[in-house]
Design a protein around this motif. Structure first.
Motif, PDB file in Angstrom:
ATOM      1  N   LEU A  49      17.199  -7.901  -4.872  1.00 15.04           N
ATOM      2  CA  LEU A  49      15.834  -7.612  -5.289  1.00 15.04           C
ATOM      3  C   LEU A  49      15.827  -6.263  -5.983  1.00 15.04           C
ATOM      4  O   LEU A  49      16.159  -5.243  -5.370  1.00 15.04           O
ATOM      5  N   PHE A  50      15.523  -6.242  -7.251  1.00 13.45           N
ATOM      6  CA  PHE A  50      15.417  -4.992  -7.996  1.00 13.45           C
ATOM      7  C   PHE A  50      14.256  -4.201  -7.408  1.00 13.45           C
ATOM      8  O   PHE A  50      13.153  -4.713  -7.248  1.00 13.45           O
ATOM      9  N   VAL A  51      14.497  -2.927  -7.073  1.00 10.00           N
ATOM     10  CA  VAL A  51      13.453  -2.078  -6.528  1.00 10.00           C
ATOM     11  C   VAL A  51      13.019  -1.040  -7.552  1.00 10.00           C
ATOM     12  O   VAL A  51      11.836  -0.817  -7.755  1.00 10.00           O
ATOM     13  N   THR A 110      20.111   2.944 -10.431  1.00  7.95           N
ATOM     14  CA  THR A 110      19.248   1.835 -10.032  1.00  7.95           C
ATOM     15  C   THR A 110      19.392   1.576  -8.543  1.00  7.95           C
ATOM     16  O   THR A 110      20.443   1.824  -7.964  1.00  7.95           O
ATOM     17  N   VAL A 111      18.324   1.063  -7.924  1.00 10.16           N
ATOM     18  CA  VAL A 111      18.337   0.703  -6.503  1.00 10.16           C
ATOM     19  C   VAL A 111      17.892  -0.748  -6.366  1.00 10.16           C
ATOM     20  O   VAL A 111      16.907  -1.169  -6.980  1.00 10.16           O
ATOM     21  N   GLN A 170      21.934  -9.572   3.226  1.00 11.45           N
ATOM     22  CA  GLN A 170      22.954  -8.740   3.862  1.00 11.45           C
ATOM     23  C   GLN A 170      22.353  -7.538   4.594  1.00 11.45           C
ATOM     24  O   GLN A 170      23.079  -6.804   5.267  1.00 11.45           O
ATOM     25  N   GLN A 171      21.041  -7.307   4.413  1.00  4.13           N
ATOM     26  CA  GLN A 171      20.353  -6.154   4.997  1.00  4.13           C
ATOM     27  C   GLN A 171      21.016  -4.847   4.555  1.00  4.13           C
ATOM     28  O   GLN A 171      21.396  -3.990   5.361  1.00  4.13           O
ATOM     29  N   GLU A 172      21.175  -4.705   3.234  1.00  2.00           N
ATOM     30  CA  GLU A 172      21.825  -3.525   2.664  1.00  2.00           C
ATOM     31  C   GLU A 172      21.056  -3.018   1.451  1.00  2.00           C
ATOM     32  O   GLU A 172      20.426  -3.785   0.727  1.00  2.00           O
ATOM     33  N   LEU A 173      21.136  -1.723   1.260  1.00  2.00           N
ATOM     34  CA  LEU A 173      20.670  -1.113   0.024  1.00  2.00           C
ATOM     35  C   LEU A 173      21.852  -1.098  -0.929  1.00  2.00           C
ATOM     36  O   LEU A 173      22.988  -0.854  -0.512  1.00  2.00           O
ATOM     37  N   VAL A 174      21.598  -1.328  -2.196  1.00  2.00           N
ATOM     38  CA  VAL A 174      22.657  -1.325  -3.207  1.00  2.00           C
ATOM     39  C   VAL A 174      22.265  -0.293  -4.257  1.00  2.00           C
ATOM     40  O   VAL A 174      21.147  -0.330  -4.781  1.00  2.00           O
ATOM     41  N   PHE A 175      23.176   0.622  -4.534  1.00  2.00           N
ATOM     42  CA  PHE A 175      22.911   1.711  -5.471  1.00  2.00           C
ATOM     43  C   PHE A 175      23.853   1.653  -6.663  1.00  2.00           C
ATOM     44  O   PHE A 175      25.044   1.373  -6.504  1.00  2.00           O
ATOM     45  N   GLN A 176      23.319   1.925  -7.802  1.00  2.00           N
ATOM     46  CA  GLN A 176      24.133   2.211  -8.982  1.00  2.00           C
ATOM     47  C   GLN A 176      23.800   3.648  -9.335  1.00  2.00           C
ATOM     48  O   GLN A 176      22.628   4.016  -9.434  1.00  2.00           O
ATOM     49  N   GLY A 177      24.811   4.456  -9.485  1.00  2.00           N
ATOM     50  CA  GLY A 177      24.574   5.861  -9.793  1.00  2.00           C
ATOM     51  C   GLY A 177      25.715   6.443 -10.594  1.00  2.00           C
ATOM     52  O   GLY A 177      26.593   5.731 -11.057  1.00  2.00           O
ATOM     53  N   TRP A 178      25.655   7.735 -10.729  1.00  2.00           N
ATOM     54  CA  TRP A 178      26.683   8.426 -11.500  1.00  2.00           C
ATOM     55  C   TRP A 178      27.915   8.666 -10.642  1.00  2.00           C
ATOM     56  O   TRP A 178      27.827   8.964  -9.458  1.00  2.00           O
ATOM     57  N   LYS A 179      29.079   8.553 -11.264  1.00  2.00           N
ATOM     58  CA  LYS A 179      30.319   8.923 -10.591  1.00  2.00           C
ATOM     59  C   LYS A 179      30.323  10.439 -10.453  1.00  2.00           C
ATOM     60  O   LYS A 179      29.934  11.151 -11.374  1.00  2.00           O
ATOM     61  N   PRO A 180      30.794  10.933  -9.314  1.00  2.00           N
ATOM     62  CA  PRO A 180      30.858  12.375  -9.157  1.00  2.00           C
ATOM     63  C   PRO A 180      32.040  12.945  -9.933  1.00  2.00           C
ATOM     64  O   PRO A 180      32.982  12.219 -10.263  1.00  2.00           O
ATOM     65  N   GLY A 181      31.958  14.216 -10.200  1.00  2.00           N
ATOM     66  CA  GLY A 181      33.119  14.884 -10.774  1.00  2.00           C
ATOM     67  C   GLY A 181      34.206  14.980  -9.724  1.00  2.00           C
ATOM     68  O   GLY A 181      33.970  14.759  -8.526  1.00  2.00           O
ATOM     69  N   PRO A 182      35.429  15.301 -10.117  1.00  2.00           N
ATOM     70  CA  PRO A 182      36.529  15.351  -9.154  1.00  2.00           C
ATOM     71  C   PRO A 182      36.307  16.382  -8.044  1.00  2.00           C
ATOM     72  O   PRO A 182      36.755  16.186  -6.918  1.00  2.00           O
ATOM     73  N   GLU A 183      35.597  17.460  -8.356  1.00  2.00           N
ATOM     74  CA  GLU A 183      35.357  18.492  -7.341  1.00  2.00           C
ATOM     75  C   GLU A 183      34.473  17.958  -6.215  1.00  2.00           C
ATOM     76  O   GLU A 183      34.749  18.154  -5.038  1.00  2.00           O
ATOM     77  N   VAL A 193      14.113   4.844  -3.291  1.00  2.00           N
ATOM     78  CA  VAL A 193      14.958   4.593  -2.119  1.00  2.00           C
ATOM     79  C   VAL A 193      14.069   4.255  -0.915  1.00  2.00           C
ATOM     80  O   VAL A 193      14.354   3.311  -0.160  1.00  2.00           O
ATOM     81  N   ARG A 194      12.961   4.982  -0.753  1.00  2.00           N
ATOM     82  CA  ARG A 194      12.041   4.675   0.349  1.00  2.00           C
ATOM     83  C   ARG A 194      11.462   3.265   0.214  1.00  2.00           C
ATOM     84  O   ARG A 194      11.327   2.536   1.197  1.00  2.00           O
ATOM     85  N   GLU A 195      11.114   2.889  -1.005  1.00  2.00           N
ATOM     86  CA  GLU A 195      10.580   1.555  -1.237  1.00  2.00           C
ATOM     87  C   GLU A 195      11.618   0.492  -0.881  1.00  2.00           C
ATOM     88  O   GLU A 195      11.288  -0.531  -0.269  1.00  2.00           O
ATOM     89  N   ALA A 196      12.878   0.737  -1.244  1.00  2.00           N
ATOM     90  CA  ALA A 196      13.948  -0.206  -0.904  1.00  2.00           C
ATOM     91  C   ALA A 196      14.111  -0.315   0.613  1.00  2.00           C
ATOM     92  O   ALA A 196      14.304  -1.413   1.145  1.00  2.00           O
TER      93      ALA A 196
END
Length: 85
Positions: free
Chosen positions: A4-6, A19-20, A26-39, A73-76
């Motif tokens: 379900l797109f939130v 995106t969230v 599955q009772q899970e939140l699914v996130f698409q976000g930015w990859k962190p830098g190596p640090e 995130v709260r809505e999800a």
């Protein structure tokens, strides 16, 4: 059941789209976000926390999403809570 797109980052441009989704089955939140830098990834991997092994296990990832998405995130969380089995 499909995801379900939130919501999506309200400041999304042509090349970024944190995106969230809620996976009710599955009772899970699914996130698409930015990859962190190596640090940041190294810092997360090295940080000790109770009940958490050092490192980032295979199959897991560190992602970043902006604070301006907190309401999404709260809505999800609300979507999953309303569908708890």
């Amino acid at each position: 059941m499909p995801l379900l797109f939130v919501g999506i980052d309200p400041s999304t441009g042509d090349k970024q789209s944190p995106t969230v989704w809620a996976d009710v089955e599955q009772q899970e939140l699914v996130f698409q976000g930015w990859k962190p830098g190596p640090e940041l990834e190294a810092e997360c991997a090295a940080t000790e926390a109770p009940g958490h092994a050092i490192g980032i296990p295979e199959g897991e990832a560190v992602i970043r999403i902006p604070a301006r998405m907190l309401h999404i995130v709260r809505e999800a969380c609300d979507v999953l809570e309303a569908n708890v089995r």
